[in-house]
Design a protein around this motif. Structure first.
Motif, PDB file in Angstrom:
ATOM      1  N   ALA A 115       0.827  -1.206   0.000  1.00 53.66           N
ATOM      2  CA  ALA A 115       0.000   0.000   0.000  1.00 53.66           C
ATOM      3  C   ALA A 115       0.862   1.256   0.000  1.00 53.66           C
ATOM      4  O   ALA A 115       0.521   2.257  -0.637  1.00 53.66           O
ATOM      5  CB  ALA A 115      -0.939  -0.008   1.206  1.00 53.66           C
ATOM      6  N   ASP A 116       1.985   1.221   0.709  1.00 53.32           N
ATOM      7  CA  ASP A 116       2.883   2.368   0.715  1.00 53.32           C
ATOM      8  C   ASP A 116       3.443   2.649  -0.680  1.00 53.32           C
ATOM      9  O   ASP A 116       3.733   3.798  -1.032  1.00 53.32           O
ATOM     10  CB  ASP A 116       4.035   2.133   1.693  1.00 53.32           C
ATOM     11  N   ARG A 117       3.608   1.599  -1.478  1.00 55.19           N
ATOM     12  CA  ARG A 117       4.134   1.763  -2.832  1.00 55.19           C
ATOM     13  C   ARG A 117       3.058   2.231  -3.812  1.00 55.19           C
ATOM     14  O   ARG A 117       3.381   2.696  -4.906  1.00 55.19           O
ATOM     15  CB  ARG A 117       4.715   0.437  -3.320  1.00 55.19           C
ATOM     16  N   LEU A 118       1.789   2.064  -3.418  1.00 56.38           N
ATOM     17  CA  LEU A 118       0.676   2.409  -4.303  1.00 56.38           C
ATOM     18  C   LEU A 118      -0.298   3.309  -3.543  1.00 56.38           C
ATOM     19  O   LEU A 118      -1.365   2.873  -3.115  1.00 56.38           O
ATOM     20  CB  LEU A 118      -0.045   1.133  -4.774  1.00 56.38           C
ATOM     21  N   PRO A 119       0.033   4.572  -3.352  1.00 53.82           N
ATOM     22  CA  PRO A 119      -0.780   5.442  -2.490  1.00 53.82           C
ATOM     23  C   PRO A 119      -2.203   5.653  -2.982  1.00 53.82           C
ATOM     24  O   PRO A 119      -3.073   6.007  -2.193  1.00 53.82           O
ATOM     25  CB  PRO A 119       0.005   6.758  -2.485  1.00 53.82           C
ATOM     26  N   GLY A 120      -2.498   5.424  -4.252  1.00 54.60           N
ATOM     27  CA  GLY A 120      -3.850   5.639  -4.747  1.00 54.60           C
ATOM     28  C   GLY A 120      -4.719   4.412  -4.789  1.00 54.60           C
ATOM     29  O   GLY A 120      -5.894   4.483  -5.175  1.00 54.60           O
ATOM     30  N   VAL A 121      -4.187   3.261  -4.367  1.00 52.55           N
ATOM     31  CA  VAL A 121      -4.950   2.016  -4.483  1.00 52.55           C
ATOM     32  C   VAL A 121      -6.107   1.989  -3.494  1.00 52.55           C
ATOM     33  O   VAL A 121      -6.025   2.542  -2.391  1.00 52.55           O
ATOM     34  CB  VAL A 121      -4.030   0.798  -4.274  1.00 52.55           C
ATOM     35  N   LYS A 122      -7.221   1.372  -3.894  1.00 52.53           N
ATOM     36  CA  LYS A 122      -8.402   1.291  -3.034  1.00 52.53           C
ATOM     37  C   LYS A 122      -8.581  -0.078  -2.389  1.00 52.53           C
ATOM     38  O   LYS A 122      -9.158  -0.182  -1.316  1.00 52.53           O
ATOM     39  CB  LYS A 122      -9.642   1.674  -3.837  1.00 52.53           C
ATOM     40  N   VAL A 123      -8.108  -1.135  -3.060  1.00 53.29           N
ATOM     41  CA  VAL A 123      -8.174  -2.479  -2.481  1.00 53.29           C
ATOM     42  C   VAL A 123      -6.930  -3.252  -2.898  1.00 53.29           C
ATOM     43  O   VAL A 123      -6.573  -3.270  -4.078  1.00 53.29           O
ATOM     44  CB  VAL A 123      -9.427  -3.254  -2.935  1.00 53.29           C
ATOM     45  N   LEU A 124      -6.288  -3.893  -1.924  1.00 53.99           N
ATOM     46  CA  LEU A 124      -5.252  -4.884  -2.172  1.00 53.99           C
ATOM     47  C   LEU A 124      -5.785  -6.222  -1.692  1.00 53.99           C
ATOM     48  O   LEU A 124      -6.285  -6.323  -0.577  1.00 53.99           O
ATOM     49  CB  LEU A 124      -3.968  -4.553  -1.408  1.00 53.99           C
ATOM     50  N   ALA A 125      -5.703  -7.240  -2.529  1.00 55.23           N
ATOM     51  CA  ALA A 125      -6.208  -8.556  -2.144  1.00 55.23           C
ATOM     52  C   ALA A 125      -5.214  -9.621  -2.559  1.00 55.23           C
ATOM     53  O   ALA A 125      -4.433  -9.434  -3.504  1.00 55.23           O
ATOM     54  CB  ALA A 125      -7.570  -8.816  -2.789  1.00 55.23           C
ATOM     55  N   THR A 126      -5.235 -10.743  -1.869  1.00 60.52           N
ATOM     56  CA  THR A 126      -4.306 -11.822  -2.187  1.00 60.52           C
ATOM     57  C   THR A 126      -4.865 -13.156  -1.734  1.00 60.52           C
ATOM     58  O   THR A 126      -5.627 -13.226  -0.764  1.00 60.52           O
ATOM     59  CB  THR A 126      -2.945 -11.582  -1.516  1.00 60.52           C
ATOM     60  N   THR A 127      -4.498 -14.210  -2.435  1.00 59.59           N
ATOM     61  CA  THR A 127      -4.745 -15.559  -1.933  1.00 59.59           C
ATOM     62  C   THR A 127      -3.579 -15.941  -1.041  1.00 59.59           C
ATOM     63  O   THR A 127      -2.470 -15.416  -1.148  1.00 59.59           O
ATOM     64  CB  THR A 127      -4.866 -16.564  -3.082  1.00 59.59           C
ATOM     65  N   LEU A 128      -3.836 -16.876  -0.144  1.00 57.32           N
ATOM     66  CA  LEU A 128      -2.811 -17.422   0.737  1.00 57.32           C
ATOM     67  C   LEU A 128      -2.866 -18.935   0.613  1.00 57.32           C
ATOM     68  O   LEU A 128      -3.932 -19.541   0.790  1.00 57.32           O
ATOM     69  CB  LEU A 128      -3.060 -16.993   2.189  1.00 57.32           C
ATOM     70  N   ARG A 129      -1.732 -19.539   0.284  1.00 55.52           N
ATOM     71  CA  ARG A 129      -1.730 -20.969   0.018  1.00 55.52           C
ATOM     72  C   ARG A 129      -0.494 -21.619   0.634  1.00 55.52           C
ATOM     73  O   ARG A 129       0.630 -21.140   0.460  1.00 55.52           O
ATOM     74  CB  ARG A 129      -1.724 -21.211  -1.497  1.00 55.52           C
ATOM     75  N   ALA A 130      -0.709 -22.726   1.335  1.00 53.53           N
ATOM     76  CA  ALA A 130       0.369 -23.621   1.739  1.00 53.53           C
ATOM     77  C   ALA A 130       0.153 -24.930   0.995  1.00 53.53           C
ATOM     78  O   ALA A 130      -0.994 -25.346   0.774  1.00 53.53           O
ATOM     79  CB  ALA A 130       0.360 -23.849   3.252  1.00 53.53           C
ATOM     80  N   VAL A 131       1.253 -25.574   0.603  1.00 48.34           N
ATOM     81  CA  VAL A 131       1.141 -26.742  -0.275  1.00 48.34           C
ATOM     82  C   VAL A 131       1.816 -27.949   0.376  1.00 48.34           C
ATOM     83  O   VAL A 131       2.970 -28.279   0.052  1.00 48.34           O
ATOM     84  CB  VAL A 131       1.763 -26.443  -1.653  1.00 48.34           C
ATOM     85  N   PRO A 132       1.117 -28.645   1.302  1.00 51.42           N
ATOM     86  CA  PRO A 132       1.668 -29.892   1.845  1.00 51.42           C
ATOM     87  C   PRO A 132       1.916 -30.934   0.760  1.00 51.42           C
ATOM     88  O   PRO A 132       2.867 -31.694   0.813  1.00 51.42           O
ATOM     89  CB  PRO A 132       0.587 -30.351   2.832  1.00 51.42           C
ATOM     90  N   SER A 133       1.019 -30.962  -0.248  1.00 54.16           N
ATOM     91  CA  SER A 133       1.208 -31.826  -1.412  1.00 54.16           C
ATOM     92  C   SER A 133       0.410 -31.235  -2.560  1.00 54.16           C
ATOM     93  O   SER A 133      -0.405 -30.337  -2.368  1.00 54.16           O
ATOM     94  CB  SER A 133       0.737 -33.258  -1.130  1.00 54.16           C
ATOM     95  N   ALA A 134       0.639 -31.749  -3.781  1.00 57.38           N
ATOM     96  CA  ALA A 134      -0.084 -31.223  -4.937  1.00 57.38           C
ATOM     97  C   ALA A 134      -1.582 -31.435  -4.794  1.00 57.38           C
ATOM     98  O   ALA A 134      -2.372 -30.669  -5.349  1.00 57.38           O
ATOM     99  CB  ALA A 134       0.414 -31.898  -6.220  1.00 57.38           C
ATOM    100  N   GLY A 135      -1.988 -32.442  -4.049  1.00 56.80           N
ATOM    101  CA  GLY A 135      -3.412 -32.767  -3.933  1.00 56.80           C
ATOM    102  C   GLY A 135      -4.102 -32.214  -2.704  1.00 56.80           C
ATOM    103  O   GLY A 135      -5.320 -32.331  -2.570  1.00 56.80           O
ATOM    104  N   VAL A 136      -3.349 -31.606  -1.792  1.00 58.36           N
ATOM    105  CA  VAL A 136      -3.936 -31.024  -0.581  1.00 58.36           C
ATOM    106  C   VAL A 136      -3.273 -29.672  -0.339  1.00 58.36           C
ATOM    107  O   VAL A 136      -2.057 -29.592  -0.168  1.00 58.36           O
ATOM    108  CB  VAL A 136      -3.754 -31.926   0.655  1.00 58.36           C
ATOM    109  N   ASN A 137      -4.068 -28.628  -0.351  1.00 59.87           N
ATOM    110  CA  ASN A 137      -3.571 -27.269  -0.108  1.00 59.87           C
ATOM    111  C   ASN A 137      -4.323 -26.643   1.061  1.00 59.87           C
ATOM    112  O   ASN A 137      -5.507 -26.927   1.264  1.00 59.87           O
ATOM    113  CB  ASN A 137      -3.770 -26.376  -1.325  1.00 59.87           C
ATOM    114  N   ASP A 138      -3.640 -25.818   1.824  1.00 56.70           N
ATOM    115  CA  ASP A 138      -4.302 -24.937   2.784  1.00 56.70           C
ATOM    116  C   ASP A 138      -4.582 -23.631   2.042  1.00 56.70           C
ATOM    117  O   ASP A 138      -3.673 -23.004   1.504  1.00 56.70           O
ATOM    118  CB  ASP A 138      -3.415 -24.683   3.999  1.00 56.70           C
ATOM    119  N   TRP A 139      -5.840 -23.203   2.029  1.00 53.88           N
ATOM    120  CA  TRP A 139      -6.296 -22.146   1.119  1.00 53.88           C
ATOM    121  C   TRP A 139      -6.999 -21.057   1.910  1.00 53.88           C
ATOM    122  O   TRP A 139      -7.890 -21.330   2.716  1.00 53.88           O
ATOM    123  CB  TRP A 139      -7.244 -22.765   0.095  1.00 53.88           C
ATOM    124  N   SER A 140      -6.593 -19.815   1.686  1.00 55.29           N
ATOM    125  CA  SER A 140      -7.215 -18.697   2.384  1.00 55.29           C
ATOM    126  C   SER A 140      -6.987 -17.435   1.559  1.00 55.29           C
ATOM    127  O   SER A 140      -6.507 -17.493   0.427  1.00 55.29           O
ATOM    128  CB  SER A 140      -6.637 -18.558   3.796  1.00 55.29           C
TER     129      SER A 140
END
Length: 405
Positions: free
Chosen positions: A235-260
């Protein structure tokens, strides 16, 4: 023809999928269409029912027409495709191909793209009359770092389009979506970061905002507890931005992910999205784009300014064992870091209602739609989402994997 509500600028490639096999030993491939920016408008059309269009370029041959046919099957308007004459062998321009393995267990997903000198990579400023296009009244414009990374000229085209959209009051979103192969030999990660910051400054909404943390893409691995500070740094790098969003993922294996997911805005500060640990994954490619589609849908359909409780019903996706996921509450975290709060900015241009500022409840709702849509996209093959709005809303509201008859 009806005016599209959401327009994307990006490359659309053919994806060749060997299924459970490997690219290097495959005898047959299933073919899908896909592209980081295109996948977003495809999801918005197919799942969320918005009228969408893609601005791209294809060589006018049988491969290009196959790509067009697949786009049409997804319901996306193809009238903005720029058709380039073919020369028979792709000497001057080609259509992009992408070979993708889904991965399994300890073997991660693998993408091998064949996309140099594609028709869309040769777009230049002035090829598209952006002011005429945005004067027709679309509500949202989306592009990203994959398109910008195709060539030196596509950076200029993206900036030209984003600037025109802003001048016409159209909400603009951008996804950095760093791909090392696109920048190899062209300045690498440092050059990609320069381009991302140059373009993201024209955006109202940045998806995949953790891609802007650290000195260059991939330089730091952001831990869960560091996400609020990383978003504040972006946000400090983009002073005019209104929303910053991101996925959060941990990958214990290709078939099971922690997703947020998580987000930040000047009006709300840090907001945590739904947490889906132990999510079973068939094909993760395109899930971030599906998240972006759900987030955009949530912002475009934002309710009034009244705040809502900090929890909504949701699935218990973290259970283990043979039972189907249950109906436990899915907690949507509030603004746990008040020092990240900043003065409220003007309303998000293009969102409804236009006079209402963005609230914590609105942002949580958008994150819930994005997280649920991304999760469902990982349960089917291909880049593009096959989920329905009813399935997304059922997952947000506490749906389970029980058989429906």
């Amino acid at each position: 023809m009806s005016v599209p509500e959401v327009i994307a600028l990006g490359e659309v490639m053919l994806r060749f999928d060997p299924g459970e096999g490997r690219i290097r030993t495959a005898r047959t491939f299933q073919v899908w269409e896909g592209g980081g920016e295109y996948n977003v408008v495809r999801g918005l059309r197919r799942c969320f029912g918005l009228r969408t269009a893609v601005v791209t370029a294809l060589v006018d041959n049988a491969v290009g027409r196959l790509t067009e046919d697949l786009i049409l099957q997804g319901g996306v308007d193809t009238s903005l495709i720029r058709w380039v004459p073919g020369d028979g062998i792709g000497r001057t321009a080609r259509n992009g191909l992408n070979f993708v393995e889904r991965g399994f267990g300890i073997r991660g997903a693998l993408g091998v793209s064949d996309r140099a000198n594609t028709a869309v990579s040769q777009l230049r400023k002035g090829d598209v009359d952006w002011h005429a296009l945005f004067a027709t009244g679309p509500r949202w414009f989306h592009t990203g770092g994959i398109f910008a990374g195709l060539s030196d000229t596509t950076v200029d085209v993206a900036e030209e389009a984003m600037d025109a959209a802003r001048r016409h009051g159209v909400t603009v979103s951008y996804d950095p979506n760093y791909r090392p192969s696109l920048w190899d030999g062209r300045g690498g990660a440092e050059r990609a970061r320069e381009v991302d910051l140059r373009l993201a400054r024209h955006a109202d909404v940045v998806v995949g905002a953790l891609g802007l943390s650290g000195p260059y893409p991939g330089a730091v691995r952001v831990r869960a507890e560091e996400v609020p500070d990383a978003l504040a740094e972006a946000a400090d790098r983009l002073p005019g931005v209104k929303v910053l969003a991101t996925t959060l993922r941990a990958v214990p294996s290709a078939g099971v992910n922690d997703w947020s997911s998580a987000a930040w805005s000047p009006a709300t500060g840090f907001v945590a999205g739904p947490d889906m640990p132990g999510l079973h994954v068939l094909d993760r490619i395109g899930s971030g784009d599906a998240f972006a589609a759900g987030l955009i849908h949530g912002l475009l359909t934002a309710p009034g300014p009244e705040d809502e409780p900090a929890t909504v019903p949701g699935p218990d996706l973290g259970r283990r064992g043979g039972e189907a996921p249950g109906h436990g509450p899915l907690v949507l975290g509030g603004s746990e870091h008040p020092w990240l709060r900043r003065p409220a900015s003007e309303p998000l241009a293009g969102a409804e209602p236009a006079s209402a500022p963005l609230t914590v409840a609105c942002l949580k709702r958008a994150l819930a739609y994005g997280t649920a849509h991304g999760a469902l996209a990982m349960t089917t093959p291909g880049d593009v989402s096959m989920a329905s709005l009813a399935e997304v809303e059922a997952l947000v509201a506490g749906g389970s994997a029980v058989v429906r008859r």
